[in-house]
Design an enzyme around this catalytic site. Structure first.
Site, PDB file in Angstrom:
ATOM      1  N   GLU A   1     -39.231   1.458  15.679  1.00 48.64           N
ATOM      2  CA  GLU A   1     -38.278   0.959  16.679  1.00 48.64           C
ATOM      3  C   GLU A   1     -37.038   0.404  15.992  1.00 48.64           C
ATOM      4  O   GLU A   1     -35.914   0.717  16.361  1.00 48.64           O
ATOM      5  CB  GLU A   1     -38.937  -0.114  17.543  1.00 48.64           C
ATOM      6  CG  GLU A   1     -37.988  -0.678  18.602  1.00 48.64           C
ATOM      7  CD  GLU A   1     -38.643  -1.700  19.510  1.00 48.64           C
ATOM      8  OE1 GLU A   1     -37.907  -2.380  20.248  1.00 48.64           O
ATOM      9  OE2 GLU A   1     -39.886  -1.823  19.493  1.00 48.64           O
TER      10      GLU A   1
ATOM     11  N   ARG B   1     -42.611 -12.507  23.519  1.00 49.74           N
ATOM     12  CA  ARG B   1     -43.710 -11.849  24.226  1.00 49.74           C
ATOM     13  C   ARG B   1     -45.043 -12.541  23.939  1.00 49.74           C
ATOM     14  O   ARG B   1     -45.951 -12.515  24.775  1.00 49.74           O
ATOM     15  CB  ARG B   1     -43.774 -10.358  23.881  1.00 49.74           C
ATOM     16  CG  ARG B   1     -44.735  -9.581  24.773  1.00 49.74           C
ATOM     17  CD  ARG B   1     -44.635  -8.081  24.565  1.00 49.74           C
ATOM     18  NE  ARG B   1     -43.508  -7.476  25.220  1.00 49.74           N
ATOM     19  CZ  ARG B   1     -43.536  -6.925  26.437  1.00 49.74           C
ATOM     20  NH1 ARG B   1     -44.658  -6.938  27.137  1.00 49.74           N
ATOM     21  NH2 ARG B   1     -42.460  -6.373  26.950  1.00 49.74           N
TER      22      ARG B   1
ATOM     23  N   GLU C   1     -49.561   0.253  25.430  1.00 45.41           N
ATOM     24  CA  GLU C   1     -49.934  -0.955  24.710  1.00 45.41           C
ATOM     25  C   GLU C   1     -51.152  -1.697  25.252  1.00 45.41           C
ATOM     26  O   GLU C   1     -51.972  -2.182  24.462  1.00 45.41           O
ATOM     27  CB  GLU C   1     -48.739  -1.915  24.672  1.00 45.41           C
ATOM     28  CG  GLU C   1     -47.584  -1.411  23.836  1.00 45.41           C
ATOM     29  CD  GLU C   1     -46.377  -2.334  23.937  1.00 45.41           C
ATOM     30  OE1 GLU C   1     -46.105  -3.039  22.959  1.00 45.41           O
ATOM     31  OE2 GLU C   1     -45.719  -2.333  24.998  1.00 45.41           O
TER      32      GLU C   1
END
Length: 775
Positions: A250, A328, A730
């Site tokens: 990413e 997160r 995920e």
């Protein structure tokens, strides 16, 4: 010119379209994968005269560069040039969230493996030979390798962040039970099959095209432009597919692409850089290790009344994506449970390790491990099975998360009750007890792992995507989106959407490479949102084209639009097949000068988050599930086998059950690996010790569960998921966390004196020591 008139009846039908996706469709890449025909960066046909590059990186973790001698390397025959920070025409900076990461080290080095120079030569062999000739003198400085060390020395990436709900300090005073403890979860190597790499080639007028193994083509484009000091339109980034990413591509695919572009910029010749496995392991960041302390308070009836935790995130030497990953962690700190009084804090600690980065789950697994550890600790101290506390605290409709979002369409209790009933948890527990009573050298352990995982980029502006759809004159279709195929089957899902909207065979549809000139300014393929965002955009584009085609057919057949549909490559009127075929309709549409191309944009509605208040509605929806994990431990050797993992998972209305099942099984194995065998090891000098597949173990055919059974929970899905088919990339990884607690339960069955520890992964060595602790 053909004009389109609004038709309210047709518009309503299109808005309410519910596609009958064929559940049996397979990942359409499987055919070329198994035949070895799928194309990756290393398969690109290179131009004549292409140079090959190798990175010269820091041989120490922290220090001041006193002197570097490149003379012997530069004199080697076949070496074209060695590039350093001095050759950068723009900014020597690749940091995204925080600009704190140079492309090449200047005066100081901050981690073992930090790039210092790029050697460009006629072959990779020559470049590697030249690398061994470079001499470097470093004044070594103190090395920080753990988050606790960093906190003690005040070494941080940014300011801490906290989420809170209720008043935990006051609530603890009213709790019947209060327990405290600490946990550690280690990093994890992505170990994608395809290592990091890029290929740059010069185009005319100073333009450069990059073929990159990246999850974020726009990030690569933007960073190259910044480093070269040119406009973004001069840089084209193209991605066919990745041989795995898991988050490791990413952000961290960017530097290698930038390096090749820099060399091409100067040499006006193509340059190829493919890291070998050892370089990749040494130079790239991993999943973040976390050192955490918790405090949990329960009422007499085992309701979790208060919960506090401080997460110390080992971010590495630069920010990379650490601040977003830390966020997160906070979002998922209470997993599947409603806790009325919560205070969670995360501190991103700066160490002398490679900058750690995104990994499947993106900080969520680290947060969930801590609360599951706290529950296991409480259950052991109180003397009840952990599942009693888990079940008593599961989320319900309209419960509030600590970040302010109200839970809607909650499936936590549904998946739990479905799993315990369908798989007969009482019988499973009895079987474990019977086995343990009759065996002295082998013990079984059983644990349950519920999951609740939010779907969206938590940075709200990233939740958008575009799709460009062409219908060609022969009726075939080309689709471009920002979705990057990396084994998850997203290309197949995009093709399914177009196939069903137009009712044509999937063979007539092609997914183009992901390219910044066709679809610009895109978010990376990450956050389990790729299919939702790009699928919604593709659906929007296809529906707009369908509306035009129906309008043309209506005029041609003199039939009202609401009585027309496309089915099996023909136009149907009043439910009857007409003589107007799909191909003929496309031809007539073109002759009427009606656009057969559509560029659609989709942005997730409803979501928002105010970071000044740490409150909002950051997720489009949540994915739920429950796993039952059973393990058998060899109490003589400390080895173990996972007998079965039984899962009830919230797919929503799955578009492709085969693809989604593959994602669940793969994520589960990766999660079990993280929790049980994949141990990242650095020495005190910051050197990676687990630097090969002989010293870093991942699950293989012999270590995955003997039996994996996955059942879908009965649910209506969610309208913000593409065709109500929920994200699946995920969430299932977190089922693997249950493996840790199943092992602990087996250890306790053999050694009742074992003191619970929460130090993952639970390797066979740790199991063996725990089996005989205090005996």
């Amino acid at each position: 010119m053909h004009k389109h008139k609004s038709n309210p009846i047709l518009d309503a039908k299109l808005d309410a379209v519910s596609l009958s996706i064929k559940q049996s469709i397979k990942n359409l890449d499987s055919f070329t994968h198994v035949r070895g025909e799928s194309l990756y960066v290393d398969d690109v046909n290179i131009r004549q005269g292409t140079f090959h590059a190798v990175v010269f990186d820091a041989p120490k973790a922290h220090g001041h560069i006193k002197h570097i001698d490149y003379s012997k390397a530069e004199a080697l025959e076949g070496v074209e040039r060695i590039f350093t920070y001095k050759d950068i025409p723009g900014k020597n900076q690749i940091g995204g969230i925080i600009p704190d990461e140079p492309l090449f080290a200047e005066d100081d080095i901050h981690f073992w493996g930090m790039p210092i120079a790029l050697i460009v030569a006629e072959s990779e062999f020559i470049a590697r030979k030249a690398r061994a000739l470079i001499e470097i003198d470093i004044e070594e400085l103190p090395v920080i390798t753990t988050a606790k060390q960093a906190k003690a020395k005040g070494s941080f990436i940014n300011a801490p962040r906290s989420f809170s709900l209720g008043d935990s300090e006051k609530a603890f005073k009213d709790c019947e039970y209060v327990f405290e403890g600490e946990t550690f979860s280690n990093g994890q190597e992505h170990l994608y099959i395809e290592a990091q790499g890029a290929y740059a080639e010069p185009l005319e007028n100073g333009n450069i095209k990059i073929t990159s193994s990246t999850q974020g083509p726009t990030a690569v484009q933007k960073t190259i432009a910044q480093v070269l000091g040119v406009a973004m339109h001069k840089i084209e980034v193209d991605v066919t597919r990745l041989g795995g990413g898991f988050g490791g591509k990413e952000d961290q695919a960017t530097p290698w692409a930038v390096m090749t572009a820099l060399a091409t910029f100067h040499l006006n010749q193509s340059v190829k850089l493919i890291l070998n496995r050892h370089d990749d392991l040494r130079m790239t960041g991993k999943r973040h290790p976390y050192e955490s302390t918790y405090k949990i308070g329960l009422s007499k009836d085992l309701k979790i009344m208060a919960y506090e935790v401080e997460f110390l995130q080992n971010s590495g030497a630069a920010a990379d994506l650490s601040p977003a990953i830390a966020e997160r962690t906070l979002f998922h700190a209470t997993n599947s449970y409603f806790v009325p009084h919560v205070k969670t804090t995360v501190i991103s600690c700066k160490t002398n390790l490679p900058p750690n980065t995104a990994f499947r789950g993106f900080g969520g697994p680290q947060g969930m491990f801590v609360i599951e550890s706290a529950i296991a600790k409480a259950a052991c101290e109180i003397g009840v099975p952990a599942r009693v506390i888990q079940e008593a605290n599961l989320l319900d409709e309209n419960d509030t998360f600590s970040y302010g979002q109200v839970a809607k369409k909650v499936e936590a209790k549904n998946t739990w009750s479905s799993a315990t009933e369908l798989f007969n948890i009482t019988l499973l527990e009895q079987e474990v007890e019977t086995f343990n009573a009759n065996n002295s050298n082998f013990k079984k352990g059983l644990a349950l792992m519920p999951i609740t995982f939010g779907i969206s980029f938590t940075n709200t502006p990233m939740n958008h995507a575009r799709a460009l759809v062409h219908i060609y004159l022969d009726g075939s279709i080309g689709i471009s989106t920002a979705a990057v195929e990396m084994g998850q089957g997203v290309n197949t899902k995009m093709m399914q959407i177009a196939s069903e909207v137009f009712s044509i065979p999937i063979e007539k549809i092609k997914i183009e490479t992901t390219n910044t000139t066709r679809v610009a300014n895109t978010s990376p393929s990450a956050a389990s949102s790729t299919a939702d965002l790009n699928g919604k955009a593709t659906l929007k584009a296809c529906k707009a084209l369908l509306k035009r085609l129906i309008s043309v057919a209506s005029e041609d057949l003199n039939i009202s639009e609401e009585h027309i549909q496309l089915k099996d490559e023909y136009v149907y009127t009043h439910g009857e097949k007409s003589n107007l075929s799909w191909t003929e309709l496309i031809s007539k549409t073109m002759l009427k000068r009606v656009a057969l191309t559509e560029n659609a944009h989709y942005a997730t509605p409803e979501i928002h988050f105010d970071k000044t208040k740490e409150k909002g509605h950051p997720f489009a929806y949540h994915v739920y599930g429950t796993a039952i994990i059973i393990v058998t431990v060899d109490c003589t050797r400390g080895t173990y086998e996972f007998d079965a993992v039984k899962i009830v998972h919230d797919y929503g209305k799955s578009m492709s059950e085969g693809i989604d099942l593959g994602q669940v099984e793969g994520a589960l194995a990766q999660g079990i690996g993280w929790m049980t065998m994949e141990e990242i090891a650095y020495n005190d000098e910051g050197r990676l010790l687990s630097n090969a597949l002989s010293t870093y173990k991942i699950p293989d055919l012999f270590s995955v569960p003997k039996e994996v059974e996955v059942l879908p929970v009965k649910t209506d899905g969610h309208e913000l998921a593409i065709l109500k088919s929920k994200a699946v990339g995920e969430p299932p990884l977190m089922y693997g966390i249950g493996a840790y607690f199943a092992l602990q339960n087996a250890i306790r069955a053999f050694n009742p004196k074992y003191d619970l520890k929460f130090h993952a992964p639970m390797t066979p060595e740790k199991v063996l020591m725990s089996l005989y602790e205090n005996k």
